[in-house]
Scaffold this active site. Structure first.
Site, short mmCIF file in Angstrom:
data_model
loop_
_atom_site.label_atom_id
_atom_site.label_comp_id
_atom_site.label_asym_id
_atom_site.label_seq_id
_atom_site.Cartn_x
_atom_site.Cartn_y
_atom_site.Cartn_z
N THR A 170 0.71 -0.85 0.04
CA THR A 170 -0.28 -0.24 0.38
C THR A 170 1.03 1.13 0.26
OG1 THR A 170 -0.98 -0.16 2.06
CG2 THR A 170 -1.69 -1.21 1.11
N LYS A 192 3.87 -6.59 3.36
CA LYS A 192 3.31 -5.90 4.23
C LYS A 192 3.04 -4.74 4.63
CE LYS A 192 0.06 -3.18 4.06
NZ LYS A 192 -1.35 -2.14 4.06
N THR A 203 -2.58 -2.73 8.14
CA THR A 203 -3.26 -3.58 8.20
C THR A 203 -0.99 -4.22 7.82
OG1 THR A 203 -5.14 -3.19 6.73
CG2 THR A 203 -3.40 -5.29 6.73
N GLU A 281 5.20 4.18 9.56
CA GLU A 281 5.15 5.38 9.38
C GLU A 281 5.65 7.06 9.67
OE1 GLU A 281 1.14 4.92 9.64
OE2 GLU A 281 0.31 4.38 8.00
N ASN A 404 -1.30 10.57 8.17
CA ASN A 404 -2.41 9.89 9.15
C ASN A 404 -3.14 10.91 8.76
OD1 ASN A 404 -1.76 6.97 9.85
ND2 ASN A 404 0.01 7.41 10.60
N THR A 409 -10.25 12.39 3.98
CA THR A 409 -11.16 11.30 3.27
C THR A 409 -12.07 12.31 2.40
OG1 THR A 409 -12.42 10.87 4.73
CG2 THR A 409 -11.14 9.12 4.07
#
Lengths: 409, 409
Positions: A170, A192, A203, A281, A404, A409
């Site tokens: 991702t 991943k 994930t 991250e 994050n 969105t």
């Protein structure tokens, strides 16, 4: 908010892993592929397929999250119904198929059905995984078309294995693979995580296998203990995903020594876990927290996790700040903390706190040592028993917030 | 690392609280002061003193951290020995006197001794608190000189109370005070937190009092329940300090109604807790997480804390992202999560997840609603019982990293 971000720790080059000498397909009796099916808005590869030449022993460990995503629920059913004898694993990135209600269950089953139709096998011998945005229905027609395309490009060479790895990524900053030639057999794995997909759930998905001959029962026994000392010992953000999955298989091409094969799989998983923590991250390094001298291993584990989870600890690690007060006080929040006057702490081998008293040390040199390494180590010794635990954590920097918070969105 | 930070949520004006109409000194029978004693490198006020005209009933709630700082240990001893009848409270900012071993214990006692010498009272009737950098010995001579200066400037007016408040601040972005005229009595309080001091442990210290007549036993009974629904219900960074302290006193100037006085003190504490969460490092708003319909209150509390603590949730709140998948999956990590198909979630009154299925809502409107408010509210209803809990959390943004990573010691 436009923030004036000051210069933090010195600029670091991005991490570049070395390609593994052994890949999933080089275990034999397995083919792989990965294609772009249009699930990710970026157009990057997002459907990955692994097909075994024959039913193959497989075991798995899944998220403990009560709201496990539909593919996790389906995998649990299929591993039970098939007795762990598996023909294929299909994975999509770009959509987690989590919190998607009944439609999500239908879609996860449809992915298995479609693969089984192509192979002419029972859908229950097919496993499925998803990673990406949560709460959005799968574009199932695109996934089906992607599966068709993946079958068309299946291959048994390293290139096929790496297309598979590419299609499960991702926002991973680098691909994560590991492989070794062990005594009489080979072991390899890919993973991943802990990346985000524009920008929802973190994930982790990992797939590791051996060319040795192991039974489903042997793989099941190994999977839990391997997961506990690898993927379950890393911390990026205290928020277990609905989709976390770790698959383990044995192609049986080689005889090998079963115990050596399990040992090699453990090493593969630890390497993949390190790579996931390294890619936490915005992380700039991996910090290993060792707790020693606790009353027992459970107490040591509680303490190690508290230190690893503290945002104050993790920002200090990012800032290359030898701020041992944060490590010690995080430990103090554990019910197993015990007597501070017995506690000692070292940071990269430097004593910073000894038997309850601050130690004299060169802070600038300690900070420089922190800035230099990819592998930071904190040891906390309670001098109160023989319990020990190890947790790997990523540091917390601006990029974590950026990844994050920013992609509203 | 020089980071290219993109534009995050819209620029917000800094929060400006309204001054409280009732201060600690307006409760009567108490004087206050605050002076600069040179403990803080900045030269800002750092020694605060509260002196009661006579022994005054007092109760306190302290950190549960096993490595409680020396002043906390001394306060516990003194409240026990004095039966809760207190003459003075002395606080220094700029140094937490935590993890300082035996020397720290001697220094905390020396602060009480010095105040007691000035008052001609038993040192055990003096309380002491510290906030600031951890693991560094107190400059005790400066503290003693500061106490002398604080005695010289003690006053019974609002200005004295505000000098006291000023001297307990560390990196607080604004002073935190609350006060009300209740039925027949007054209540007031001040707090510091969750700021950092150049830049070590986050600590909260709060002092609240009533002019009503309450016994030590009544105050002790009230302190725990008031703390549980105020300071113990806020979350900034999962890392309880070694120094957290909440003091409650009753001057007895007014008769008032005891139950009304306790109620008023509860309101003061809740207001102070909100202000602490509002000032959580880099926070842009306060988010109240209400969990309803849980099997019991304990289950609801576990769930509310998991959602409040998740860095993924808190970065979404910072980014004004109505990313309910993060709230729901954080809840799924609780052992009390139950059946996802019964779960519903609202965000600022907007249904975003209903009985296990994504709800249709206007994401842009929801995001705009998040950006507009100082008071965000998430309600998670499990429809599985009558248990409920409330936790306040701060959002996680760049400024948190800046404050906690950048000022390398």
């Amino acid at each position: 908010m436009k923030t004036n971000v000051p210069e933090a720790s010195a600029e670091r080059p991005s991490y570049t892993p070395t390609p593994a000498p052994v890949t999933l397909t080089s275990l034999g009796r397995v083919k792989a592929s990965g294609v772009a099916a249009g699930i990710k808005p970026s157009g990057r590869p997002d459907v990955a397929l692994l097909v075994f030449d024959a039913p193959t022993p497989c075991a798995a460990v899944f998220t403990k999250n009560a709201f496990a995503a539909a593919p996790v629920v389906v995998c649990r059913e299929h591993l039970e119904a098939s007795g762990g004898m598996v023909r294929a694993l299909v994975i999509n990135a770009g959509n987690a198929n989590a919190c998607t209600g009944e439609q999500g269950m239908r879609d996860a089953r449809a992915m298995c059905d479609h693969v089984a139709g192509k192979l002419g096998c029972d859908p229950k011998s097919v496993l499925v995984a998803s990673t990406g945005v949560i709460g959005v229905p799968l574009p199932i027609d695109r996934v089906r078309a992607g599966i068709d395309a993946a079958f068309d490009t299946l291959s048994a060479d390293d290139a096929g294995a790496r297309r598979f790895l590419d299609a499960i990524q991702t926002t991973d900053a680098f691909p994560k693979e590991a492989g070794v030639d062990a005594a009489g057999s080979r072991a390899a794995g890919v993973a991943k995580g802990a990346g985000m997909i524009e920008p929802d759930m973190a994930t982790m998905i990992a797939i590791a296998g051996t060319s040795a001959t192991l039974s489903v029962a042997e793989l099941r026994a190994a999977a839990k203990s391997i997961a506990d000392r690898s993927f379950n010992a890393i911390h990026v953000d205290s928020h277990a995903s609905t989709n976390d999955s770790f698959y383990l298989f044995a192609t049986g091409r080689d005889e090998g020594h079963p115990a050596a094969a399990v040992e090699a799989l453990g090493g593969i998983a630890e390497k993949l876990a390190w790579l996931i923590a390294r890619d936490g991250e915005g992380a700039t390094k991996v910090t290993t927290i060792d707790v020693l001298g606790a009353p027992d291993d459970e107490a040591a584990g509680d303490i190690a996790r508290r230190v690893a989870h503290s945002a104050l600890v993790r920002t200090a690690l990012y800032g290359n700040d030898p701020n041992w007060g944060r490590f010690v006080s995080a430990l103090g929040n554990s019910p197993y903390a015990g007597d501070v006057s017995r506690l000692s702490c070292t940071l990269q081998g430097i004593a910073v706190f000894e038997h309850g008293e601050p130690a004299k040390f060169d802070r600038a040199a300690a900070s420089a040592a922190m800035a230099r390494t990819d592998d930071l180590r904190i040891v906390l010794d309670l001098h109160a028993g023989s319990g020990r635990a190890r947790v790997l954590t990523s540091d917390l920097g601006y990029r974590y917030v950026e990844v994050n918070a920013e992609y509203t969105t």
